[in-house]
Write an enzyme that holds these catalytic residues in place. Structure first.
Site, PDB file in Angstrom:
ATOM      1  N   ASP A   1     -40.092  39.443 -10.045  1.00 17.61           N
ATOM      2  CA  ASP A   1     -39.103  38.379  -9.873  1.00 17.61           C
ATOM      3  C   ASP A   1     -39.396  37.016  -9.452  1.00 17.61           C
ATOM      4  O   ASP A   1     -39.787  37.042  -8.573  1.00 17.61           O
ATOM      5  CB  ASP A   1     -37.996  39.602  -9.379  1.00 17.61           C
ATOM      6  CG  ASP A   1     -36.660  39.075  -8.944  1.00 17.61           C
ATOM      7  OD1 ASP A   1     -35.931  38.059 -10.231  1.00 17.61           O
ATOM      8  OD2 ASP A   1     -35.896  39.842  -8.352  1.00 17.61           O
TER       9      ASP A   1
ATOM     10  N   ASN B   1     -32.031  42.054 -19.959  1.00 20.43           N
ATOM     11  CA  ASN B   1     -31.940  40.122 -20.065  1.00 20.43           C
ATOM     12  C   ASN B   1     -31.483  39.692 -21.031  1.00 20.43           C
ATOM     13  O   ASN B   1     -32.030  38.314 -21.490  1.00 20.43           O
ATOM     14  CB  ASN B   1     -33.629  40.067 -19.776  1.00 20.43           C
ATOM     15  CG  ASN B   1     -33.887  40.541 -18.995  1.00 20.43           C
ATOM     16  OD1 ASN B   1     -35.610  40.296 -18.413  1.00 20.43           O
ATOM     17  ND2 ASN B   1     -33.415  39.950 -17.635  1.00 20.43           N
TER      18      ASN B   1
HETATM   19  C1  FPP Z   1     -37.268  37.901 -13.862  1.00 22.89           C
HETATM   20  O1  FPP Z   1     -36.683  35.992 -12.902  1.00 22.89           O
HETATM   21  C2  FPP Z   1     -38.137  37.706 -14.184  1.00 22.89           C
HETATM   22  C3  FPP Z   1     -38.213  37.913 -15.927  1.00 22.89           C
HETATM   23  C4  FPP Z   1     -36.595  38.033 -16.436  1.00 22.89           C
HETATM   24  C5  FPP Z   1     -39.638  37.574 -17.011  1.00 22.89           C
HETATM   25  C6  FPP Z   1     -40.479  37.598 -16.223  1.00 22.89           C
HETATM   26  C7  FPP Z   1     -41.195  37.042 -17.401  1.00 22.89           C
HETATM   27  C8  FPP Z   1     -42.491  36.063 -17.292  1.00 22.89           C
HETATM   28  C9  FPP Z   1     -42.949  36.101 -15.752  1.00 22.89           C
HETATM   29  C10 FPP Z   1     -43.377  36.009 -18.248  1.00 22.89           C
HETATM   30  C11 FPP Z   1     -44.012  36.685 -19.330  1.00 22.89           C
HETATM   31  C12 FPP Z   1     -45.110  37.059 -19.938  1.00 22.89           C
HETATM   32  C13 FPP Z   1     -45.673  37.345 -19.656  1.00 22.89           C
HETATM   33  C14 FPP Z   1     -47.327  36.854 -20.206  1.00 22.89           C
HETATM   34  C15 FPP Z   1     -46.137  37.786 -18.751  1.00 22.89           C
HETATM   35  P1  FPP Z   1     -35.780  35.907 -12.854  1.00 22.89           P
HETATM   36  O2  FPP Z   1     -35.997  35.210 -14.285  1.00 22.89           O
HETATM   37  O3  FPP Z   1     -34.371  36.899 -13.432  1.00 22.89           O
HETATM   38  O4  FPP Z   1     -35.918  35.070 -11.472  1.00 22.89           O
HETATM   39  P2  FPP Z   1     -34.589  34.548 -10.828  1.00 22.89           P
HETATM   40  O5  FPP Z   1     -34.044  35.784 -10.020  1.00 22.89           O
HETATM   41  O6  FPP Z   1     -35.338  34.052  -9.405  1.00 22.89           O
HETATM   42  O7  FPP Z   1     -33.904  33.895 -11.524  1.00 22.89           O
END
Ligand code: FPP
Length: 239
Positions: A20, A68
């Protein structure tokens, strides 16, 4: 890099991570959210390698939740592109990297190309050093509902009686069948919620919440989480 003290202590067999904070990391830098996810994918590579060095057997990561899909098309496509890129490399370097793959979630909503890559990665996986479980289009409640439906179907078909259902049998209907429950679940980014992640499997897990944003998460942060895990007295409801 790695803390020698942590190295002396056995790491948990199974670590799970809610990756996250990618969006906030990008916002702080005036970058698009997709750049945060790209940096998050790099952080994942670092941590998967470090888990192999430490001797962690299972690493489960929340890469995309059933919720998501509500994000913009641009962001969803960006995450899917990163996953395809990662799996392309993983399929190419599988023998060298000694990482196997499992996917927890309903893959049917992913593009046919990504679905094929996931199935290829899973079927070519062997008993390598680390098993990465990617939670993709995954939700903990959804996983339990699906398991309940499958069990009900088996009862209808005469394969089971309702009273056969035990915790072990229920576990065998989950995506995580045959994978031990995680001892440690890490959530970076300062949020303190489980967000529908591994609801069944986390019954006795230690949660470690950390202030670092996922793209900044490095081996030292994993060391700190493992140290915290070792400091806690795990009693499983006993005395
Ligand atoms: C949450 O952070 C993260 C996600 C919804 C996506 C996670 C995906 C990746 C790390 C990339 C995937 C690829 C690989 C190779 C592992 P957020 O977007 O909710 O962050 P925020 O809360 O700060 O908005």
């Amino acid at each position: 890099m790695a803390n020698t003290e942590t190295k002396l202590l056995p790491p948990p067999e199974h670590i799970a991570i809610i990756m996250d904070g990618n969006g906030r990391w990008a916002k702080k830098r005036g970058l698009p959210r997709t750049a945060g996810h790209a940096a998050g994918a790099e952080a994942f590579r670092r941590i998967a390698n470090y888990c192999r060095t430490l001797g962690v057997r299972y690493l489960t990561v929340y890469a995309f939740s059933t919720e998501n899909w509500k994000r913009s098309q641009d962001e969803v496509e960006g995450i899917m592109r990163l996953l395809r890129k990662y799996l392309e490399e993983a399929l190419r370097d599988m023998e060298k990297n000694r990482v196997s793959f499992r996917f927890f979630g309903d893959l049917s909503r992913l593009s046919p190309k990504l679905q094929k890559m996931c199935l290829d990665a899973q079927s070519r996986s062997q008993d390598y050093d680390v098993q990465v479980n990617f939670c993709l289009n995954y939700g903990g409640r959804d996983e339990i509902v699906r398991a309940a439906r499958c069990f009900a179907q088996d009862v209808l078909e005469g394969k089971h009686a309702p009273e056969d259902l035990t915790e072990d049998l229920m576990s065998s209907y989950l995506y995580s069948a045959d994978v031990p429950d995680p001892e440690l679940i890490i959530r970076p980014s300062g949020e303190m919620r489980t967000s529908n992640f591994l609801l069944w499997q986390s019954a006795y897990s230690e949660y470690v919440f950390m202030d670092v944003l996922w793209p900044d998460f490095g081996p030292e942060d994993l060391d700190r989480a493992i140290e915290e895990y070792h400091r806690r007295n795990r009693r499983f409801g006993g005395t």
